[in-house]
Scaffold this active site. Sequence first.
Site, PDB file in Angstrom:
ATOM      1  N   ALA A  15       0.813  -1.221   0.000  1.00  0.00           N
ATOM      2  CA  ALA A  15       0.000   0.000   0.000  1.00  0.00           C
ATOM      3  C   ALA A  15       0.843   1.267   0.000  1.00  0.00           C
ATOM      4  O   ALA A  15       0.298   2.361   0.087  1.00  0.00           O
ATOM      5  CB  ALA A  15      -0.940  -0.010   1.206  1.00  0.00           C
ATOM      6  N   GLY A  18       1.920   2.913  -5.953  1.00  0.00           N
ATOM      7  CA  GLY A  18       1.103   2.516  -7.094  1.00  0.00           C
ATOM      8  C   GLY A  18      -0.358   2.224  -6.803  1.00  0.00           C
ATOM      9  O   GLY A  18      -1.069   2.999  -6.143  1.00  0.00           O
ATOM     10  N   GLY A  20      -1.828  -0.110  -4.994  1.00  0.00           N
ATOM     11  CA  GLY A  20      -2.195  -0.372  -3.593  1.00  0.00           C
ATOM     12  C   GLY A  20      -2.410   0.926  -2.828  1.00  0.00           C
ATOM     13  O   GLY A  20      -3.375   1.046  -2.058  1.00  0.00           O
ATOM     14  N   SER A 143      -2.989 -10.404 -13.094  1.00  0.00           N
ATOM     15  CA  SER A 143      -2.678  -9.630 -14.305  1.00  0.00           C
ATOM     16  C   SER A 143      -3.117 -10.437 -15.513  1.00  0.00           C
ATOM     17  O   SER A 143      -3.048 -11.674 -15.503  1.00  0.00           O
ATOM     18  CB  SER A 143      -1.179  -9.368 -14.403  1.00  0.00           C
ATOM     19  OG  SER A 143      -0.853  -8.894 -15.701  1.00  0.00           O
ATOM     20  N   TYR A 169       7.052 -13.833 -13.776  1.00  0.00           N
ATOM     21  CA  TYR A 169       5.974 -12.950 -13.306  1.00  0.00           C
ATOM     22  C   TYR A 169       4.613 -13.493 -13.761  1.00  0.00           C
ATOM     23  O   TYR A 169       3.663 -13.555 -12.967  1.00  0.00           O
ATOM     24  CB  TYR A 169       6.208 -11.540 -13.864  1.00  0.00           C
ATOM     25  CG  TYR A 169       5.101 -10.559 -13.574  1.00  0.00           C
ATOM     26  CD1 TYR A 169       4.959  -9.992 -12.307  1.00  0.00           C
ATOM     27  CD2 TYR A 169       4.194 -10.177 -14.571  1.00  0.00           C
ATOM     28  CE1 TYR A 169       3.936  -9.081 -12.043  1.00  0.00           C
ATOM     29  CE2 TYR A 169       3.176  -9.276 -14.317  1.00  0.00           C
ATOM     30  CZ  TYR A 169       3.056  -8.728 -13.048  1.00  0.00           C
ATOM     31  OH  TYR A 169       2.054  -7.822 -12.791  1.00  0.00           O
TER      32      TYR A 169
END
Length: 290
Positions: A15, A18, A20, A143, A169
């Site tokens: 958080a 970005g 978050g 994603s 990723y």
Amino acid sequence: MNNSDTPHAALITGANSGIGQAAATELARRGWRVFAAARSPERGRAAVTQIQNDSGSAAVELLELDLASFSSVRSAAAELLERAPRLDALVNNAGVNLGRRTLTEDGLASTMQVNHFGHVLLTSLLLSRLMQSDDPRVVNVSSMLYQRAGAMPLDDLQLEHQWRGFRPYCISKLANILFTKALHRRYFEHGLATFAVHPGGVRTRLGADGDRGGPLSILWRLVQPFLLSAENGAAPIVDLVDDADKRQLAGAYFNRHQAATLNEHANDHHAAERLWDASNELTDAQWPTL
Ligand code: NAP
């Protein structure tokens, strides 16, 4: 069930930056008590001040959490349970896109531990508290790049043979979706609404710090002007946490605001179950019986 006089509470990982941070700011603005998790106390404190200023809410608190350390995950969960008698939503948002294979102090591939295994353990430790909510929700930030993973490499979860471009990723983001399915399968009947979401292509620090090398870094720089703001990227996540109507779509994967179909590898029930078992074994996660 919770006393409706106390504000709703959410924990958001990653958080301090970005998507978050933007999600934390919007939930705080809407009156939620927000636990902003960050691995760096300095960056975390700075973000909490910023979130308080931007949201106009004082009900934002730092929780130190390093997902690359299972002992940190356990301490953070214990601290949260101490500080938060009420928890309605967990947003598993923190993520890395590393250019090199590194190992955590627990001996696992960092990309997999931060993006997947750490969140599995965190969720298991907080689930009993979440389930005391009238409307408990878990949002796993995945994603659309999961589509580049192919099948989950269940025999190579530490990614020893997967190190090509964004592939590690992408595999970790496929793991987020398979985790969503396994969690939904076990706890939906008890009231838990679990979602996976692609927030869009968003202008953030993801993959910065020299993590992203070679041609991919050039490509990433070229697309920057076309990416969404962090606030825009956070909007679907905030909806999945706070929009009552979303509950009826529990278990779904969202491409931004729309529930979307998944490819065969993300819909692979057998892979979801094998990943669930392997993740529990690696993290020593114990799930509550309800
Ligand atoms: P970001 O700005 O880099 O944020 C990532 C967050 O994760 C940061 O707060 C970072 O903390 C935290 N983090 C990294 N390693 C951690 C660890 N070991 N323990 C705890 N926290 C850790 O990137 P973002 O784009 O907002 O990413 C948020 C999520 O969105 C990720 O799951 C990502 O996969 C997903 N996503 C992003 C996009 C996009 O286009 N940006 C697209 C699809 C999905 P530090 O500041 O300490 O590094």
